[in-house]
Motif scaffolding. Structure first.
Motif, PDB file in Angstrom:
ATOM      1  N   HIS A  25      -7.683  -5.183   1.672  1.00  0.00           N
ATOM      2  CA  HIS A  25      -7.606  -4.640   0.322  1.00  0.00           C
ATOM      3  C   HIS A  25      -6.748  -3.374   0.304  1.00  0.00           C
ATOM      4  CE1 HIS A  25     -10.959  -2.939   2.581  1.00  0.00           C
ATOM      5  NE2 HIS A  25     -10.752  -1.815   1.919  1.00  0.00           N
ATOM      6  N   ALA A  26      -6.516  -2.832  -0.888  1.00  0.00           N
ATOM      7  CA  ALA A  26      -5.783  -1.574  -1.029  1.00  0.00           C
ATOM      8  C   ALA A  26      -6.530  -0.459  -0.314  1.00  0.00           C
ATOM      9  CB  ALA A  26      -5.593  -1.231  -2.507  1.00  0.00           C
ATOM     10  N   GLY A  27      -5.829   0.268   0.535  1.00  0.00           N
ATOM     11  CA  GLY A  27      -6.452   1.323   1.316  1.00  0.00           C
ATOM     12  C   GLY A  27      -7.157   0.808   2.549  1.00  0.00           C
ATOM     13  N   GLY A  28      -7.210  -0.511   2.712  1.00  0.00           N
ATOM     14  CA  GLY A  28      -7.937  -1.107   3.830  1.00  0.00           C
ATOM     15  C   GLY A  28      -7.111  -1.156   5.105  1.00  0.00           C
ATOM     16  N   THR A  29      -7.793  -1.456   6.190  1.00  0.00           N
ATOM     17  CA  THR A  29      -7.172  -1.531   7.503  1.00  0.00           C
ATOM     18  C   THR A  29      -7.504  -2.863   8.152  1.00  0.00           C
ATOM     19  OG1 THR A  29      -9.098  -0.574   8.622  1.00  0.00           O
ATOM     20  CG2 THR A  29      -7.439   0.970   7.774  1.00  0.00           C
ATOM     21  N   ALA A  30      -6.778  -3.184   9.207  1.00  0.00           N
ATOM     22  CA  ALA A  30      -7.046  -4.417   9.938  1.00  0.00           C
ATOM     23  C   ALA A  30      -8.478  -4.446  10.460  1.00  0.00           C
ATOM     24  CB  ALA A  30      -6.056  -4.560  11.095  1.00  0.00           C
ATOM     25  N   SER A  31      -9.004  -3.285  10.845  1.00  0.00           N
ATOM     26  CA  SER A  31     -10.349  -3.237  11.439  1.00  0.00           C
ATOM     27  C   SER A  31     -11.444  -3.585  10.433  1.00  0.00           C
ATOM     28  CB  SER A  31     -10.618  -1.860  12.047  1.00  0.00           C
ATOM     29  OG  SER A  31     -10.505  -0.840  11.069  1.00  0.00           O
ATOM     30  N   ALA A  86     -14.946 -19.439  18.142  1.00  0.00           N
ATOM     31  CA  ALA A  86     -13.732 -19.307  18.945  1.00  0.00           C
ATOM     32  C   ALA A  86     -12.679 -20.357  18.603  1.00  0.00           C
ATOM     33  CB  ALA A  86     -14.080 -19.388  20.432  1.00  0.00           C
ATOM     34  N   ASP A  87     -13.068 -21.402  17.861  1.00  0.00           N
ATOM     35  CA  ASP A  87     -12.085 -22.410  17.443  1.00  0.00           C
ATOM     36  C   ASP A  87     -11.143 -21.877  16.367  1.00  0.00           C
ATOM     37  OD1 ASP A  87     -12.923 -24.325  19.192  1.00  0.00           O
ATOM     38  OD2 ASP A  87     -14.231 -25.346  17.759  1.00  0.00           O
ATOM     39  N   LEU A  88     -11.452 -20.702  15.829  1.00  0.00           N
ATOM     40  CA  LEU A  88     -10.562 -20.044  14.877  1.00  0.00           C
ATOM     41  C   LEU A  88      -9.925 -18.836  15.556  1.00  0.00           C
ATOM     42  CD1 LEU A  88     -12.641 -20.115  11.560  1.00  0.00           C
ATOM     43  CD2 LEU A  88     -10.696 -21.557  12.176  1.00  0.00           C
ATOM     44  N   ASP A  89      -8.617 -18.809  15.590  1.00  0.00           N
ATOM     45  CA  ASP A  89      -7.874 -17.675  16.137  1.00  0.00           C
ATOM     46  C   ASP A  89      -7.634 -16.702  14.991  1.00  0.00           C
ATOM     47  OD1 ASP A  89      -6.332 -16.007  17.689  1.00  0.00           O
ATOM     48  OD2 ASP A  89      -4.518 -17.235  17.531  1.00  0.00           O
ATOM     49  N   VAL A  90      -8.432 -15.637  14.946  1.00  0.00           N
ATOM     50  CA  VAL A  90      -8.427 -14.722  13.803  1.00  0.00           C
ATOM     51  C   VAL A  90      -7.508 -13.535  14.079  1.00  0.00           C
ATOM     52  CG1 VAL A  90      -9.846 -13.316  12.268  1.00  0.00           C
ATOM     53  CG2 VAL A  90     -10.804 -15.393  13.308  1.00  0.00           C
ATOM     54  N   LEU A  91      -6.593 -13.297  13.160  1.00  0.00           N
ATOM     55  CA  LEU A  91      -5.709 -12.137  13.226  1.00  0.00           C
ATOM     56  C   LEU A  91      -5.800 -11.371  11.916  1.00  0.00           C
ATOM     57  CD1 LEU A  91      -3.737 -14.760  14.555  1.00  0.00           C
ATOM     58  CD2 LEU A  91      -2.956 -12.649  15.633  1.00  0.00           C
ATOM     59  N   ALA A  92      -5.696 -10.056  12.001  1.00  0.00           N
ATOM     60  CA  ALA A  92      -5.751  -9.218  10.806  1.00  0.00           C
ATOM     61  C   ALA A  92      -4.461  -8.430  10.684  1.00  0.00           C
ATOM     62  CB  ALA A  92      -6.950  -8.270  10.877  1.00  0.00           C
ATOM     63  N   VAL A  93      -4.008  -8.271   9.460  1.00  0.00           N
ATOM     64  CA  VAL A  93      -2.769  -7.549   9.187  1.00  0.00           C
ATOM     65  C   VAL A  93      -3.046  -6.055   9.098  1.00  0.00           C
ATOM     66  CG1 VAL A  93      -0.921  -7.200   7.493  1.00  0.00           C
ATOM     67  CG2 VAL A  93      -1.720  -9.519   8.016  1.00  0.00           C
ATOM     68  N   GLN A  94      -2.187  -5.278   9.745  1.00  0.00           N
ATOM     69  CA  GLN A  94      -2.256  -3.815   9.639  1.00  0.00           C
ATOM     70  C   GLN A  94      -1.071  -3.341   8.812  1.00  0.00           C
ATOM     71  OE1 GLN A  94      -4.464  -1.573   9.840  1.00  0.00           O
ATOM     72  NE2 GLN A  94      -4.418  -0.626  11.858  1.00  0.00           N
ATOM     73  N   TYR A  95      -1.351  -2.831   7.612  1.00  0.00           N
ATOM     74  CA  TYR A  95      -0.287  -2.310   6.759  1.00  0.00           C
ATOM     75  C   TYR A  95       0.209  -0.964   7.295  1.00  0.00           C
ATOM     76  CZ  TYR A  95      -2.671  -5.474   3.414  1.00  0.00           C
ATOM     77  OH  TYR A  95      -3.275  -6.549   2.800  1.00  0.00           O
ATOM     78  N   PRO A  96       1.428  -0.563   6.946  1.00  0.00           N
ATOM     79  CA  PRO A  96       1.916   0.765   7.345  1.00  0.00           C
ATOM     80  C   PRO A  96       1.102   1.874   6.688  1.00  0.00           C
ATOM     81  CG  PRO A  96       3.718  -0.644   6.572  1.00  0.00           C
ATOM     82  CD  PRO A  96       2.438  -1.340   6.210  1.00  0.00           C
ATOM     83  N   ARG A 149       1.832   7.166  10.834  1.00  0.00           N
ATOM     84  CA  ARG A 149       3.055   7.961  10.693  1.00  0.00           C
ATOM     85  C   ARG A 149       4.145   7.231   9.903  1.00  0.00           C
ATOM     86  NH1 ARG A 149       1.001   9.364  15.697  1.00  0.00           N
ATOM     87  NH2 ARG A 149       0.682  11.619  15.988  1.00  0.00           N
ATOM     88  N   GLU A 150       3.907   5.965   9.592  1.00  0.00           N
ATOM     89  CA  GLU A 150       4.882   5.208   8.806  1.00  0.00           C
ATOM     90  C   GLU A 150       4.589   5.370   7.313  1.00  0.00           C
ATOM     91  OE1 GLU A 150       5.432   1.106  10.182  1.00  0.00           O
ATOM     92  OE2 GLU A 150       4.115   1.631  11.856  1.00  0.00           O
ATOM     93  N   PRO A 151       5.613   5.415   6.484  1.00  0.00           N
ATOM     94  CA  PRO A 151       5.372   5.485   5.037  1.00  0.00           C
ATOM     95  C   PRO A 151       4.795   4.173   4.522  1.00  0.00           C
ATOM     96  CG  PRO A 151       7.706   5.182   5.483  1.00  0.00           C
ATOM     97  CD  PRO A 151       7.048   5.414   6.814  1.00  0.00           C
ATOM     98  N   GLY A 152       3.938   4.267   3.514  1.00  0.00           N
ATOM     99  CA  GLY A 152       3.390   3.076   2.899  1.00  0.00           C
ATOM    100  C   GLY A 152       4.472   2.299   2.155  1.00  0.00           C
ATOM    101  N   VAL A 153       4.250   1.005   1.993  1.00  0.00           N
ATOM    102  CA  VAL A 153       5.188   0.150   1.253  1.00  0.00           C
ATOM    103  C   VAL A 153       4.648  -0.017  -0.160  1.00  0.00           C
ATOM    104  CG1 VAL A 153       6.290  -2.114   1.128  1.00  0.00           C
ATOM    105  CG2 VAL A 153       5.888  -1.034   3.352  1.00  0.00           C
ATOM    106  N   GLU A 154       5.442   0.310  -1.162  1.00  0.00           N
ATOM    107  CA  GLU A 154       4.973   0.367  -2.545  1.00  0.00           C
ATOM    108  C   GLU A 154       5.306  -0.883  -3.348  1.00  0.00           C
ATOM    109  OE1 GLU A 154       6.728   3.955  -3.989  1.00  0.00           O
ATOM    110  OE2 GLU A 154       5.232   5.247  -3.035  1.00  0.00           O
ATOM    111  N   SER A 155       5.517  -1.994  -2.677  1.00  0.00           N
ATOM    112  CA  SER A 155       5.895  -3.235  -3.351  1.00  0.00           C
ATOM    113  C   SER A 155       5.194  -4.412  -2.696  1.00  0.00           C
ATOM    114  CB  SER A 155       7.413  -3.435  -3.283  1.00  0.00           C
ATOM    115  OG  SER A 155       7.766  -4.779  -3.554  1.00  0.00           O
ATOM    116  N   ILE A 156       4.488  -5.209  -3.493  1.00  0.00           N
ATOM    117  CA  ILE A 156       3.853  -6.420  -2.974  1.00  0.00           C
ATOM    118  C   ILE A 156       4.912  -7.380  -2.440  1.00  0.00           C
ATOM    119  CG2 ILE A 156       2.585  -8.517  -3.631  1.00  0.00           C
ATOM    120  CD1 ILE A 156       0.755  -6.147  -3.314  1.00  0.00           C
ATOM    121  N   ASP A 157       6.024  -7.515  -3.142  1.00  0.00           N
ATOM    122  CA  ASP A 157       7.073  -8.432  -2.701  1.00  0.00           C
ATOM    123  C   ASP A 157       7.618  -8.035  -1.335  1.00  0.00           C
ATOM    124  OD1 ASP A 157       6.836  -9.962  -4.985  1.00  0.00           O
ATOM    125  OD2 ASP A 157       8.459  -8.952  -6.042  1.00  0.00           O
TER     126      ASP A 157
END
Length: 269
Positions: free
Chosen positions: A34-40, A51-61, A68-76
């Motif tokens: 979600h907005a403001g959320g983290t991969a964790s 274990a039959d599901l290989d789960v990966l989570a996205v970490q936004y900048p 230290r990376e700037p946030g991305v201000e566009s969904i696209d």
């Protein structure tokens, strides 16, 4: 820490986290926060899934190890970069799960997979988000810090230790504001419906969407559509983790574990 072993690509390591290794899983499930959320945020769900599901989570900048990376201000733009990160993972069935802002992102990533790569995701799970074609005028990202934090506290999706720590708040506010700008300025571009099945999940008292707005996901696919309604608000999924894990498992795996989840089942309107 960045996830090792994702085909050795820096792009994968930058964007994806695998908390419970299951590289031989029959299906890969990519989870978008979600907005403001983290991969964790998805660690407890990942721990609950088989274990039959290989789960990966996205970490936004702009947060945690990417602070230290700037946030991305566009969904696209976010969707484009995530698409490039997950594309090599489509060597086996690939499903997407997104909550709130993550649902809009997951939808746009699914569109890119189908339209650019000809890859139909195994499934798209959209949680706590109205359908893309249902627009609301929202301008929180233009208001002051206190207004933004009041919204976060109302939705109860951020760890209290962060909200109560002034130093942590200063670190997280830029990423939070970038996320809110991205999702509030997002506009659906009409196009062909997806060919993958969609399952929409929502809380029955979520202030961010109505049941009718969630049902409106149905026309966004030519495949099957299902909708589950849970007791709770915007972050209903934190209180129904076992039921959610059971839904994901039985949907994605041909021979899922049979024991029913202990918490209350969702309703099917």
């Amino acid at each position: 820490m960045p996830t090792p072993g994702l085909h050795g690509s820096r792009q994968h390591a930058l964007w994806l986290r695998r908390f419970h290794p299951a590289p031989d899983g029959a299906v890969r499930l990519v989870c978008l926060p979600h907005a403001g959320g983290t991969a964790s945020f998805y660690v407890p769900l990942s721990r609950t899934l088989p274990a039959d599901l290989d789960v990966l989570a996205v970490q936004y900048p702009g947060r945690q190890d990417r602070r230290r990376e700037p946030g991305v201000e566009s969904i696209d733009e976010l969707a484009r970069q995530i698409y490039e990160s997950v594309l090599p993972l489509a060597d086996r069935p690939l499903a997407l799960f997104g909550h709130s802002m993550g649902a809009a992102l997951a939808f746009e990533v699914a569109r890119l997979l189908e339209q650019r790569a000809g890859i139909v995701p195994a499934h798209l799970f959209v949680s706590g988000r109205r359908a893309p074609a249902r627009h609301r005028d929202e301008t929180l990202h233009q208001l002051g810090d206190e207004a933004l934090l009041a919204e976060v506290r109302l939705l109860s999706g951020t760890d209290r230790s962060v909200l109560d720590d002034e130093e942590l708040l200063r670190l997280t506010l830029p990423a939070l504001r970038a996320d809110y700008k991205a999702v509030e300025t997002y506009r659906y571009r009409p196009g062909p419906p997806l060919r993958c099945p969609i399952t929409a999940l929502t809380g029955d008292s979520d202030p961010k969407t109505t049941l009718d707005e969630v049902r409106a996901w149905a026309p966004h696919t030519t495949a099957a559509f299902d909708m589950h309604v849970y007791a709770g608000g915007h972050f209903f999924l934190t209180h129904h983790r076992s039921t959610l894990a059971h839904t994901l498992t039985t949907t994605l795996l041909p021979h899922p574990p049979t024991p029913p989840p202990p918490d209350a089942p969702p309703r099917h309107p």
